[in-house]
Design an enzyme around this catalytic site. Structure first.
Site, PDB file in Angstrom:
ATOM      1  N   GLY A   1      -0.119 -29.125  12.789  1.00 55.36           N
ATOM      2  CA  GLY A   1      -1.183 -29.150  13.781  1.00 55.36           C
ATOM      3  C   GLY A   1      -0.573 -29.490  15.122  1.00 55.36           C
ATOM      4  O   GLY A   1       0.500 -28.984  15.478  1.00 55.36           O
TER       5      GLY A   1
ATOM      6  N   SER B   1       5.684 -27.945   9.844  1.00 57.65           N
ATOM      7  CA  SER B   1       5.426 -27.813  11.282  1.00 57.65           C
ATOM      8  C   SER B   1       5.485 -29.186  11.960  1.00 57.65           C
ATOM      9  O   SER B   1       6.533 -29.804  12.001  1.00 57.65           O
ATOM     10  CB  SER B   1       4.100 -27.087  11.511  1.00 57.65           C
ATOM     11  OG  SER B   1       3.955 -26.696  12.860  1.00 57.65           O
ATOM     12  N   ALA B   2       4.374 -29.698  12.483  1.00 57.05           N
ATOM     13  CA  ALA B   2       4.385 -31.023  13.107  1.00 57.05           C
ATOM     14  C   ALA B   2       4.881 -32.092  12.145  1.00 57.05           C
ATOM     15  O   ALA B   2       5.524 -33.066  12.547  1.00 57.05           O
ATOM     16  CB  ALA B   2       2.983 -31.377  13.611  1.00 57.05           C
TER      17      ALA B   2
ATOM     18  N   HIS C   1       8.805 -22.910  13.556  1.00 51.54           N
ATOM     19  CA  HIS C   1       8.276 -21.614  14.011  1.00 51.54           C
ATOM     20  C   HIS C   1       9.258 -20.928  14.968  1.00 51.54           C
ATOM     21  O   HIS C   1       8.834 -20.142  15.827  1.00 51.54           O
ATOM     22  CB  HIS C   1       6.935 -21.770  14.737  1.00 51.54           C
ATOM     23  CG  HIS C   1       5.881 -22.505  13.973  1.00 51.54           C
ATOM     24  ND1 HIS C   1       5.025 -21.891  13.083  1.00 51.54           N
ATOM     25  CD2 HIS C   1       5.523 -23.821  13.991  1.00 51.54           C
ATOM     26  CE1 HIS C   1       4.188 -22.794  12.584  1.00 51.54           C
ATOM     27  NE2 HIS C   1       4.474 -23.968  13.111  1.00 51.54           N
TER      28      HIS C   1
ATOM     29  N   GLU D   1      10.065 -19.111  10.588  1.00 50.97           N
ATOM     30  CA  GLU D   1       8.940 -19.139   9.662  1.00 50.97           C
ATOM     31  C   GLU D   1       9.343 -18.587   8.297  1.00 50.97           C
ATOM     32  O   GLU D   1      10.170 -17.681   8.185  1.00 50.97           O
ATOM     33  CB  GLU D   1       7.764 -18.357  10.239  1.00 50.97           C
ATOM     34  CG  GLU D   1       7.158 -19.055  11.443  1.00 50.97           C
ATOM     35  CD  GLU D   1       5.795 -18.500  11.825  1.00 50.97           C
ATOM     36  OE1 GLU D   1       5.471 -17.369  11.413  1.00 50.97           O
ATOM     37  OE2 GLU D   1       5.064 -19.213  12.540  1.00 50.97           O
TER      38      GLU D   1
END
Length: 233
Positions: free
Chosen positions: A88, A120-121, A157, A192
């Protein structure tokens, strides 16, 4: 130390967490329950995030508890048998983790050998700082400092594409700025569909795309799955 650091939750055209769930299952073998940190959610509720993750983890027989359900998240982290941190907005995630004392509590558990999964985060916060996130600073954390479970920075990413007619900086140019200002740091551009699995002092790349490595004074280079990444450790 055991970490599974995933670039992204969802590949284009696929269902949420579908591509990494087998790797998560293998990594968490023997674990029946995880503690989830949903604080990167901004435009949807923590309850909705928990439900979304639980629906996928049902496939591998793992119950998901969330820190937002408890009055003392840090205490829950110190009791957890495995910890999962979702993606997020990294700034929102770090701000709330700092406020709840989770940066220190989760790092203690990682140092004790408790498995950690982030995407991700959730991968960003395993690094020394959040400085190589792609996110906008929509809120202001106490500092950019994060857990420092690994000694290098991750850019999740990561992509090389620069749209035709776009005059702004590429992702690589942004990272080159970071390493110019932080010349002792490695940055791993994690594409990714890829992830890094860390077991003790060993680190391996999982995925069909190479990892792009950046360090000040060196030409960026590609490292493929199966090749040594020991220099990052």
């Amino acid at each position: 130390m055991r970490l599974l650091l995933i670039s992204n939750s969802t590949n284009a055209g696929e269902e949420y967490l579908k591509y990494p769930i087998g790797n998560i299952r293998d990594f968490l073998a023997g674990v029946s329950e995880v503690l989830f940190v949903p604080y990167a959610a901004v435009t949807f509720s923590y309850d909705a995030y928990l439900e979304k993750v639980q629906n996928r983890f049902d496939e591998i027989g793992i119950r998901v508890r969330s820190v937002h359900q408890y009055g003392n998240p840090a205490e829950e982290a110190r009791k957890a048998h495995a910890i999962v941190v979702g993606g997020g907005n990294t700034f929102a995630l770090v701000k709330k983790m700092q406020e709840e004392g989770l940066i220190e509590a989760i790092r203690e558990r990682i140092d004790a050998g408790v498995p950690y999964v982030g995407w991700s985060a959730g991968s960003n916060v395993a690094c020394p700082t959040l400085c190589t996130t792609n996110d906008m600073p929509i809120v202001q954390p106490q500092s950019f400092r994060t857990m420092g479970a690994v000694k290098f920075q991750i850019n999740p990413h990561y992509l090389d594409h620069n749209p035709e007619g776009h005059a702004g900086e590429t992702r690589e140019q942004r990272i080159m700025e970071y390493i110019a200002a932080n010349p002792r740091m490695y940055v791993a551009g994690l594409r990714e569909g890829c992830m890094l699995r860390i077991e003790g002092n060993g680190i391996s790349l999982i995925g069909s795309r190479p990892l792009r490595i950046f360090r000040c004074g060196e030409e960026p280079r590609e490292v493929n799955a199966g090749e040594s990444l020991d220099f990052l450790m």
